[in-house]
Design a protein around this motif. Sequence first.
Motif, PDB file in Angstrom:
ATOM      1  N   PHE A   1       0.828  -1.200   0.000  1.00 61.10           N
ATOM      2  CA  PHE A   1       0.000   0.000   0.000  1.00 61.10           C
ATOM      3  C   PHE A   1       0.864   1.252   0.000  1.00 61.10           C
ATOM      4  O   PHE A   1       0.519   2.254  -0.636  1.00 61.10           O
ATOM      5  CB  PHE A   1      -0.938   0.021   1.205  1.00 61.10           C
ATOM      6  CG  PHE A   1      -1.875   1.191   1.194  1.00 61.10           C
ATOM      7  CD1 PHE A   1      -3.008   1.183   0.398  1.00 61.10           C
ATOM      8  CD2 PHE A   1      -1.605   2.318   1.958  1.00 61.10           C
ATOM      9  CE1 PHE A   1      -3.857   2.278   0.359  1.00 61.10           C
ATOM     10  CE2 PHE A   1      -2.452   3.412   1.936  1.00 61.10           C
ATOM     11  CZ  PHE A   1      -3.581   3.384   1.129  1.00 61.10           C
ATOM     12  N   PHE A   2       1.973   1.211   0.707  1.00 64.85           N
ATOM     13  CA  PHE A   2       2.897   2.341   0.702  1.00 64.85           C
ATOM     14  C   PHE A   2       3.386   2.624  -0.715  1.00 64.85           C
ATOM     15  O   PHE A   2       3.451   3.779  -1.149  1.00 64.85           O
ATOM     16  CB  PHE A   2       4.082   2.053   1.626  1.00 64.85           C
ATOM     17  CG  PHE A   2       5.162   3.105   1.583  1.00 64.85           C
ATOM     18  CD1 PHE A   2       4.949   4.356   2.145  1.00 64.85           C
ATOM     19  CD2 PHE A   2       6.382   2.839   0.985  1.00 64.85           C
ATOM     20  CE1 PHE A   2       5.942   5.339   2.100  1.00 64.85           C
ATOM     21  CE2 PHE A   2       7.376   3.806   0.937  1.00 64.85           C
ATOM     22  CZ  PHE A   2       7.155   5.055   1.494  1.00 64.85           C
ATOM     23  N   VAL A   3       3.702   1.566  -1.455  1.00 69.59           N
ATOM     24  CA  VAL A   3       4.133   1.727  -2.850  1.00 69.59           C
ATOM     25  C   VAL A   3       2.984   2.270  -3.698  1.00 69.59           C
ATOM     26  O   VAL A   3       3.194   3.093  -4.596  1.00 69.59           O
ATOM     27  CB  VAL A   3       4.643   0.385  -3.418  1.00 69.59           C
ATOM     28  CG1 VAL A   3       4.973   0.513  -4.903  1.00 69.59           C
ATOM     29  CG2 VAL A   3       5.879  -0.086  -2.643  1.00 69.59           C
ATOM     30  N   LEU A   4       1.754   1.833  -3.394  1.00 69.53           N
ATOM     31  CA  LEU A   4       0.589   2.368  -4.096  1.00 69.53           C
ATOM     32  C   LEU A   4       0.484   3.874  -3.865  1.00 69.53           C
ATOM     33  O   LEU A   4       0.208   4.644  -4.799  1.00 69.53           O
ATOM     34  CB  LEU A   4      -0.680   1.667  -3.611  1.00 69.53           C
ATOM     35  CG  LEU A   4      -2.007   2.199  -4.167  1.00 69.53           C
ATOM     36  CD1 LEU A   4      -2.070   2.007  -5.679  1.00 69.53           C
ATOM     37  CD2 LEU A   4      -3.188   1.513  -3.493  1.00 69.53           C
ATOM     38  N   GLN A   5       0.705   4.302  -2.650  1.00 66.40           N
ATOM     39  CA  GLN A   5       0.692   5.734  -2.362  1.00 66.40           C
ATOM     40  C   GLN A   5       1.796   6.460  -3.136  1.00 66.40           C
ATOM     41  O   GLN A   5       1.572   7.543  -3.688  1.00 66.40           O
ATOM     42  CB  GLN A   5       0.873   5.974  -0.868  1.00 66.40           C
ATOM     43  CG  GLN A   5      -0.330   5.577  -0.017  1.00 66.40           C
ATOM     44  CD  GLN A   5      -0.061   5.809   1.455  1.00 66.40           C
ATOM     45  OE1 GLN A   5       0.908   5.298   2.000  1.00 66.40           O
ATOM     46  NE2 GLN A   5      -0.922   6.581   2.094  1.00 66.40           N
ATOM     47  N   LEU A   6       2.994   5.852  -3.177  1.00 68.37           N
ATOM     48  CA  LEU A   6       4.113   6.470  -3.889  1.00 68.37           C
ATOM     49  C   LEU A   6       3.829   6.602  -5.384  1.00 68.37           C
ATOM     50  O   LEU A   6       4.384   7.480  -6.047  1.00 68.37           O
ATOM     51  CB  LEU A   6       5.388   5.648  -3.685  1.00 68.37           C
ATOM     52  CG  LEU A   6       6.103   5.777  -2.335  1.00 68.37           C
ATOM     53  CD1 LEU A   6       7.359   4.917  -2.331  1.00 68.37           C
ATOM     54  CD2 LEU A   6       6.450   7.228  -2.041  1.00 68.37           C
ATOM     55  N   SER A   7       2.976   5.740  -5.909  1.00 66.92           N
ATOM     56  CA  SER A   7       2.686   5.777  -7.337  1.00 66.92           C
ATOM     57  C   SER A   7       1.967   7.065  -7.745  1.00 66.92           C
ATOM     58  O   SER A   7       1.898   7.391  -8.928  1.00 66.92           O
ATOM     59  CB  SER A   7       1.841   4.563  -7.744  1.00 66.92           C
ATOM     60  OG  SER A   7       0.531   4.627  -7.202  1.00 66.92           O
ATOM     61  N   PHE A   8       1.447   7.795  -6.771  1.00 67.77           N
ATOM     62  CA  PHE A   8       0.805   9.080  -7.056  1.00 67.77           C
ATOM     63  C   PHE A   8       1.783  10.248  -6.949  1.00 67.77           C
ATOM     64  O   PHE A   8       1.386  11.400  -7.152  1.00 67.77           O
ATOM     65  CB  PHE A   8      -0.352   9.327  -6.076  1.00 67.77           C
ATOM     66  CG  PHE A   8      -1.545   8.444  -6.310  1.00 67.77           C
ATOM     67  CD1 PHE A   8      -2.408   8.688  -7.373  1.00 67.77           C
ATOM     68  CD2 PHE A   8      -1.806   7.378  -5.467  1.00 67.77           C
ATOM     69  CE1 PHE A   8      -3.510   7.883  -7.593  1.00 67.77           C
ATOM     70  CE2 PHE A   8      -2.904   6.566  -5.678  1.00 67.77           C
ATOM     71  CZ  PHE A   8      -3.764   6.823  -6.742  1.00 67.77           C
ATOM     72  N   PHE A   9       3.035   9.950  -6.636  1.00 74.56           N
ATOM     73  CA  PHE A   9       4.000  11.012  -6.365  1.00 74.56           C
ATOM     74  C   PHE A   9       4.179  11.937  -7.567  1.00 74.56           C
ATOM     75  O   PHE A   9       4.260  13.163  -7.432  1.00 74.56           O
ATOM     76  CB  PHE A   9       5.355  10.408  -5.960  1.00 74.56           C
ATOM     77  CG  PHE A   9       6.381  11.428  -5.578  1.00 74.56           C
ATOM     78  CD1 PHE A   9       6.274  12.132  -4.390  1.00 74.56           C
ATOM     79  CD2 PHE A   9       7.458  11.709  -6.415  1.00 74.56           C
ATOM     80  CE1 PHE A   9       7.220  13.086  -4.030  1.00 74.56           C
ATOM     81  CE2 PHE A   9       8.405  12.657  -6.068  1.00 74.56           C
ATOM     82  CZ  PHE A   9       8.286  13.345  -4.869  1.00 74.56           C
ATOM     83  N   GLY A  10       4.251  11.361  -8.769  1.00 77.25           N
ATOM     84  CA  GLY A  10       4.405  12.174  -9.971  1.00 77.25           C
ATOM     85  C   GLY A  10       3.251  13.134 -10.160  1.00 77.25           C
ATOM     86  O   GLY A  10       3.455  14.320 -10.493  1.00 77.25           O
ATOM     87  N   TRP A  11       2.040  12.645  -9.922  1.00 78.13           N
ATOM     88  CA  TRP A  11       0.869  13.504 -10.032  1.00 78.13           C
ATOM     89  C   TRP A  11       0.908  14.602  -8.975  1.00 78.13           C
ATOM     90  O   TRP A  11       0.511  15.750  -9.234  1.00 78.13           O
ATOM     91  CB  TRP A  11      -0.408  12.678  -9.862  1.00 78.13           C
ATOM     92  CG  TRP A  11      -0.744  11.819 -11.036  1.00 78.13           C
ATOM     93  CD1 TRP A  11      -0.668  10.449 -11.114  1.00 78.13           C
ATOM     94  CD2 TRP A  11      -1.200  12.260 -12.321  1.00 78.13           C
ATOM     95  NE1 TRP A  11      -1.046  10.021 -12.354  1.00 78.13           N
ATOM     96  CE2 TRP A  11      -1.378  11.117 -13.109  1.00 78.13           C
ATOM     97  CE3 TRP A  11      -1.475  13.511 -12.862  1.00 78.13           C
ATOM     98  CZ2 TRP A  11      -1.832  11.184 -14.425  1.00 78.13           C
ATOM     99  CZ3 TRP A  11      -1.915  13.585 -14.175  1.00 78.13           C
ATOM    100  CH2 TRP A  11      -2.092  12.436 -14.937  1.00 78.13           C
ATOM    101  N   LEU A  12       1.363  14.255  -7.771  1.00 82.32           N
ATOM    102  CA  LEU A  12       1.435  15.244  -6.697  1.00 82.32           C
ATOM    103  C   LEU A  12       2.451  16.338  -7.012  1.00 82.32           C
ATOM    104  O   LEU A  12       2.242  17.501  -6.654  1.00 82.32           O
ATOM    105  CB  LEU A  12       1.792  14.561  -5.377  1.00 82.32           C
ATOM    106  CG  LEU A  12       0.717  13.621  -4.805  1.00 82.32           C
ATOM    107  CD1 LEU A  12       1.255  12.861  -3.601  1.00 82.32           C
ATOM    108  CD2 LEU A  12      -0.527  14.409  -4.421  1.00 82.32           C
TER     109      LEU A  12
END
Length: 254
Positions: free
Chosen positions: A190-201
Amino acid sequence: MWTRDLLKTNAKQALKGRYWRSFWICLVLSFVGLGTVGGNSGAGAREAVNNATGNTTHVDDVINSIPDSMMTMVIIGVIIGSIIAICWTLFILYPLEVGRCRYFMESRQSLTPPSTVVSVFRYPYGNPIVVQLLTDLKIALGYFLLIVPGIYWTYCYMLVPYLLAENPYMTATRAMELSKEMMYGEKWKFFVLQLSFFGWLLLCALTLGIGGFFLEPYMQATYAEFYAAMRSKALAQGFATTDELGGFVRHDAT
């Protein structure tokens, strides 16, 4: 077996024809203090609790700069402000967090009325508040002691609002126990799932945060898909039954 791509694909599918309704709901919730862009899912209420309890950084410098004649008024103002912030978190943000979870879970199946977000303000209104408060106090204690337990418990208990959205009568002990069982072996994923939004953020940061309002529905829909996968896991492995997790309401698409 879930994958990030599968969850995001399902989230996009769930938002088809419903994105703008979800956008306006997330926008309103962000204005009352319940936004997750820039934080993790379900963190809005916890952040409010932390703010309400006070930040001691540079407190001494601030106090020394205030004349003695104003100190009493400042202290009274801080106390009143803290009480208001705590009450707002407990009685408004906690129920809205559960309502948001319920909305996005129901929205996976059909067009969901916006009133779903405030449905938690009905009976049993008090139980979700107590459960979330006890959960957040335990997490806060973990951060206060050694930080690492706080991070660990944050991920262990992050499904508590979703469990309350599905079963608002669930006790704090059971909600934390079930969330921990469901997150076993899933916390890093789940942490990696959260990181997958980093580019969008990062792109959102370039728009001074405005883009975050448009990203929020996609993130919430993805996290709802994650809970759906964990729910299926819990039922398949016998952590819970359909009597305890009865599912979410289906609405007519009219």
